[in-house]
Design a protein around this motif. Structure first.
Motif, mmCIF file in Angstrom:
data_model
loop_
_atom_site.group_PDB
_atom_site.id
_atom_site.type_symbol
_atom_site.label_atom_id
_atom_site.label_comp_id
_atom_site.label_asym_id
_atom_site.label_seq_id
_atom_site.Cartn_x
_atom_site.Cartn_y
_atom_site.Cartn_z
ATOM 1 N N ARG A 55 7.441 3.016 11.903
ATOM 2 C CA ARG A 55 7.419 4.340 11.261
ATOM 3 C C ARG A 55 6.178 4.529 10.392
ATOM 4 N N LEU A 56 5.600 3.424 9.946
ATOM 5 C CA LEU A 56 4.370 3.507 9.144
ATOM 6 C C LEU A 56 3.169 3.912 9.996
ATOM 7 N N GLU A 57 3.122 3.478 11.246
ATOM 8 C CA GLU A 57 1.942 3.705 12.076
ATOM 9 C C GLU A 57 1.547 5.188 12.202
ATOM 10 N N PRO A 58 2.490 6.136 12.415
ATOM 11 C CA PRO A 58 2.083 7.543 12.458
ATOM 12 C C PRO A 58 1.494 8.043 11.134
ATOM 13 N N GLU A 59 1.941 7.457 10.019
ATOM 14 C CA GLU A 59 1.366 7.831 8.723
ATOM 15 C C GLU A 59 -0.074 7.328 8.633
ATOM 16 N N LEU A 60 -0.297 6.088 9.083
ATOM 17 C CA LEU A 60 -1.647 5.528 9.061
ATOM 18 C C LEU A 60 -2.579 6.300 9.992
ATOM 19 N N ALA A 61 -2.032 6.821 11.085
ATOM 20 C CA ALA A 61 -2.850 7.568 12.054
ATOM 21 C C ALA A 61 -3.408 8.863 11.466
ATOM 22 N N LYS A 62 -2.814 9.332 10.373
ATOM 23 C CA LYS A 62 -3.288 10.569 9.736
ATOM 24 C C LYS A 62 -4.475 10.329 8.806
ATOM 25 N N LEU A 63 -4.790 9.056 8.552
ATOM 26 C CA LEU A 63 -5.882 8.735 7.626
ATOM 27 C C LEU A 63 -7.237 8.879 8.305
ATOM 28 N N ASP A 64 -8.245 9.198 7.508
ATOM 29 C CA ASP A 64 -9.615 9.267 8.002
ATOM 30 C C ASP A 64 -10.497 8.446 7.060
ATOM 31 N N ASN A 65 -11.687 8.114 7.535
ATOM 32 C CA ASN A 65 -12.659 7.351 6.743
ATOM 33 C C ASN A 65 -12.017 6.091 6.156
ATOM 34 N N VAL A 66 -11.407 5.302 7.030
ATOM 35 C CA VAL A 66 -10.704 4.114 6.572
ATOM 36 C C VAL A 66 -10.833 3.001 7.614
ATOM 37 N N THR A 67 -10.943 1.783 7.144
ATOM 38 C CA THR A 67 -10.831 0.603 7.994
ATOM 39 C C THR A 67 -9.520 -0.080 7.657
ATOM 40 N N ILE A 68 -8.666 -0.218 8.656
ATOM 41 C CA ILE A 68 -7.351 -0.825 8.468
ATOM 42 C C ILE A 68 -7.369 -2.219 9.098
ATOM 43 N N TYR A 69 -7.031 -3.219 8.299
ATOM 44 C CA TYR A 69 -6.903 -4.587 8.786
ATOM 45 C C TYR A 69 -5.418 -4.923 8.849
ATOM 46 N N THR A 70 -4.903 -5.054 10.064
ATOM 47 C CA THR A 70 -3.481 -5.347 10.243
ATOM 48 C C THR A 70 -3.290 -6.829 10.513
ATOM 49 N N PHE A 71 -2.637 -7.508 9.588
ATOM 50 C CA PHE A 71 -2.304 -8.922 9.762
ATOM 51 C C PHE A 71 -0.952 -9.002 10.464
ATOM 52 N N LEU A 72 -0.938 -9.528 11.668
ATOM 53 C CA LEU A 72 0.308 -9.669 12.423
ATOM 54 C C LEU A 72 1.160 -10.716 11.732
ATOM 55 N N TYR A 73 2.313 -10.277 11.237
ATOM 56 C CA TYR A 73 3.101 -11.087 10.297
ATOM 57 C C TYR A 73 4.579 -11.070 10.713
ATOM 58 N N PRO A 74 4.922 -11.853 11.747
ATOM 59 C CA PRO A 74 6.313 -11.846 12.220
ATOM 60 C C PRO A 74 7.261 -12.505 11.228
ATOM 61 N N LEU A 75 8.387 -11.859 11.006
ATOM 62 C CA LEU A 75 9.442 -12.421 10.160
ATOM 63 C C LEU A 75 10.447 -13.097 11.084
ATOM 64 N N ASP A 76 10.259 -14.391 11.325
ATOM 65 C CA ASP A 76 11.031 -15.096 12.346
ATOM 66 C C ASP A 76 12.537 -15.028 12.100
ATOM 67 N N GLY A 77 12.936 -15.067 10.839
ATOM 68 C CA GLY A 77 14.356 -15.043 10.538
ATOM 69 C C GLY A 77 15.029 -13.741 10.920
ATOM 70 N N LEU A 78 14.296 -12.646 10.841
ATOM 71 C CA LEU A 78 14.851 -11.333 11.173
ATOM 72 C C LEU A 78 14.586 -10.950 12.625
ATOM 73 N N HIS A 79 13.417 -11.322 13.128
ATOM 74 C CA HIS A 79 12.986 -10.890 14.461
ATOM 75 C C HIS A 79 12.484 -12.101 15.246
ATOM 76 N N PRO A 80 13.402 -12.816 15.920
ATOM 77 C CA PRO A 80 13.043 -14.082 16.577
ATOM 78 C C PRO A 80 11.967 -13.940 17.661
ATOM 79 N N ASP A 81 11.825 -12.747 18.255
ATOM 80 C CA ASP A 81 10.856 -12.574 19.332
ATOM 81 C C ASP A 81 9.533 -11.985 18.850
ATOM 82 N N ALA A 82 9.435 -11.706 17.566
ATOM 83 C CA ALA A 82 8.246 -11.019 17.047
ATOM 84 C C ALA A 82 6.990 -11.883 17.135
ATOM 85 N N ARG A 83 7.132 -13.191 16.962
ATOM 86 C CA ARG A 83 5.960 -14.066 17.018
ATOM 87 C C ARG A 83 5.321 -14.033 18.410
#
Length: 250
Positions: free
Chosen positions: A128-156
């Protein structure tokens, strides 16, 4: 909040009636609790109540250091949370030390402002955050892929597949929008390093945003609030850091 206020009144009323400076109290607390890393002790605006900073934690005590309250101190007349500003400062991140080569980089417009996001591919709030970020301009976004293994076992697995895609920025955007993963790619990846990095910063939930001035904001934020905080960070003089060579590069 009412319960905390009553607790504060109770321990102030029951404390020893002697004068004490912040330095005296700090020395006393260090002697009483040698295993605790006490950073600072200072008197608050509330008479007889002292603020004790222990690493990234804040507590309040009386002049004798006998009673301790953990929680937020509020100025009800000014309607201000006095603890929030202290916690914000304690949790600031040294953005110059962040290994941006381990992050998925998205540049919009000139990319002059900077934003760091710790995000889990299977986190619904991250999606849900991604569409909000898509509205930004003049920005460099660094996304650190950060899987929460305990909540989302397949995220890694998904994070690793996205990182190893030919165009990881497009792969990240496509997955968050449609759920479609790139196929077949495997490579050395920074996902485990990102997990250790987030843990060292005290990040225990996603999404977590870090602004150019080091201010950390956990949770889903609307674009108006992100813009406001980017403006504050820009005023503080934050510049987009250079990628550090080697780490996470294929």
């Amino acid at each position: 909040m009412r319960k905390l206020a009553l607790s504060l009144l109770a321990f102030v009323a029951g404390s020893s009636a002697f004068a004490s400076t912040s330095l005296d109290l700090e020395k006393r607390l260090r002697e009483q609790y040698p295993a605790t890393r006490i950073t600072t002790v200072r008197e608050t605006a509330a008479k007889g109540i002292y603020e004790v900073v222990m690493g990234r934690n804040v507590a309040y005590t009386d002049e004798a250091g006998r009673y301790m309250v953990f929680g937020h101190l509020y100025d009800m007349k000014e309607q201000k949370d006095l603890t929030a500003a202290v916690l914000d400062e304690l949790n600031k991140v040294d953005v110059a030390a962040l290994p941006v080569a381990d992050a998925v980089e998205t540049v919009r417009g000139k990319g002059e402002r900077k934003l760091f996001v710790f995000s889990d591919p299977d986190c619904p709030y991250c999606k849900r955050l991604e569409p909000e970020l898509a509205k930004l301009d003049n920005v460099t976004i660094y996304t650190f892929l950060y899987p929460l293994d305990g909540l989302h076992p397949d995220a890694r697995r998904k994070a690793q597949a996205i990182w190893c895609a030919k165009d990881r920025t497009k792969a990240w955007e496509a997955f968050m929008a449609t759920g479609k993963l790139p196929e077949g790619a495997t490579c050395d990846n920074p996902v485990e390093r990102n997990v250790r990095l987030g843990g060292s910063l005290g990040i225990n939930g996603t999404p977590t945003l870090v602004f150019g001035d080091g201010a950390m904001a956990p949770g889903l934020l609307p674009v108006a609030e992100i813009e406001r905080r980017l403006g504050v960070a820009q005023t503080a003089g934050g510049l987009v850091p250079r990628a550090k060579a080697g780490r996470g590069e294929r």
